[in-house]
Design an enzyme around this catalytic site. Structure first.
Site: not given
Ligand SMILES: *Cc1c(COP(=O)(O)O)cnc(C)c1O
Length: 385
Positions: A49, A101, A173, A198
């Site tokens: 962890r 988001y 982000d 993503k």
């Molecule tokens: C998908 C996404 C998240 C969250 O991520 P997860 O892997 O689904 O927990 C945060 N910010 C953006 C812009 C996203 O597209």
């Protein structure tokens, strides 16, 4: 030697990390615990962890790609967002964009309701609203650019500069862009983070997250919290993300090539009212996007003529696109933000952020562009019957 390029860093990710057998790709270290050398004599790792060699390989490469020094790998993107919240105390103010988001929005609003911190939700393209929020001495400012799902772009450098003057930290982000298309740390941001689910992983087979800082102490503080609350990423997911990362620069090239053509196509189709894509000269954020991004990315959204009924018909007829949330994989995906990605947002808040019932979002994949175009064309035509 000159600074290595992104493509080189990515392609050589994790090489020579297998000290035991010199495997060309890194090993996946699944052990949860590590033997000590002797009484109070620790090795590099003691408990998975806290630290894991596979996770560390991925963290190191993504930190290098983002131009930072510390990478913290988390179990999901939301875990990364939540980790940032650990920097806040009860009286601290967090400033977020009104169109962030949906999952981030849900987390911030619910934690603020519980009294964990104070929250100011602003349209970050509105200079006056932003100045008002900054006058209240925020502790942390969150930026998401381009935003989801309307692809609004804000000036990261300018907002970061103003936030720093107000004494705040800035977290960006960067999920929609990846370090191939945008480098927030180079624009002064303190933290850049991703849902690696993503583009970074790119193959729709893990959920994961990562944060990168330039400042060593800030990165270590985040790593400390990640271990403390137990949200570090798994070795197997870290391995897959590292493997995905190797092809990120070439994937982004193909995503981009396809997206440019599809945006132009949608922009002239009769069944489409508006296209939201920063690459179009008509997009309100076109010039800022051009300034701070390498190119415009492969996410776009559009309003279908005929409202939600036309959207339903479009979804019934589309074949090559998969009707699914998420984005950034090699396959093209189509979604309805209001009932899918942004369902965690009240309808009134959705409308305020510009999310209507006729809005459709697509993640353009790397399939042959003519196949994507043909599918969109027949489905759009069918949506108007
Ligand atoms: C998908 C996404 C998240 C969250 O991520 P997860 O892997 O689904 O927990 C945060 N910010 C953006 C812009 C996203 O597209």
């Amino acid at each position: 030697m000159a600074e290595k390029s992104i493509a080189t860093i990515a392609a050589r990710a994790g090489l020579s990390s297998d000290k035991q057998h010199a495997g060309v790709v890194p090993a996946i270290h699944l052990a949860s615990t590590y033997a000590l050398k002797g009484f109070n004599e620790k090795r590099d790792y003691d408990y998975s962890r806290t630290g894991n060699p596979t996770r560390a390989s991925f963290a190191q490469v993504i930190a290098e790609l983002e131009g930072g020094s510390v990478g913290v790998v988390t179990s999901t993107g939301m875990a990364a967002v939540h980790l940032i919240c650990q920097l806040l105390c009860t009286d601290d103010l967090l400033v977020i964009p009104h169109d962030c988001y949906g999952g981030s929005y849900r987390l911030f609003t619910h934690l603020a309701k519980k009294g964990n911190f104070k929250l100011s939700i602003v349209d970050q393209s509105d200079e006056k609203a932003l100045a008002d929020a900054f006058s209240q001495n925020p502790k942390l400012v969150l930026i998401e650019s381009p935003s989801n799902p309307l692809l609004r772009v804000v000036d990261i450098e300018k907002i970061t500069h103003a936030a720093h003057k107000a004494g705040a930290l800035v977290a960006v982000d960067n999920t929609f862009m990846s370090p191939v298309l945008q480098k927030p740390l180079d624009m002064g941001a303190d933290i850049v983070f991703h849902s690696t689910t993503k583009y970074i992983n790119g193959h729709s087979d893990i959920v994961g997250g990562v944060l990168v800082t330039k400042d060593q102490a800030l990165g270590e503080e985040l790593a400390w919290w990640a271990n403390c609350i137990g949200i570090t990423g798994s070795p197997f997911d870290s391995y897959l993300a590292l493997r995905g990362l190797k092809t990120l620069p070439v994937r982004m090239k193909q995503h981009q090539k396809n997206a440019d053509i599809i945006a132009e196509f949608l922009n002239t189709h009769d069944a489409v009212d508006v296209v939201y894509y920063p690459g179009l000269a008509s997009h309100p954020s076109h010039s800022i996007a051009k300034k701070q991004q390498k190119s415009f990315g492969a996410m776009m959204s559009f309003e279908v003529k005929g409202g939600v009924d036309a959207v339903k018909k479009l979804f019934e007829h589309i074949k090559l696109f998969t009707l699914a949330q998420s984005l950034g994989g090699v396959e093209s995906l189509i979604s309805h933000p209001s009932t899918m990605t942004h369902a965690g947002m009240e309808i009134s808040a959705q409308l305020e952020a510009g999310i209507t019932q006729s809005l459709v979002r697509i993640s353009v994949g790397i399939e042959e562009v003519d196949d994507i175009l043909a599918d969109l064309e027949q489905a759009l035509n069918a949506s108007q019957q």
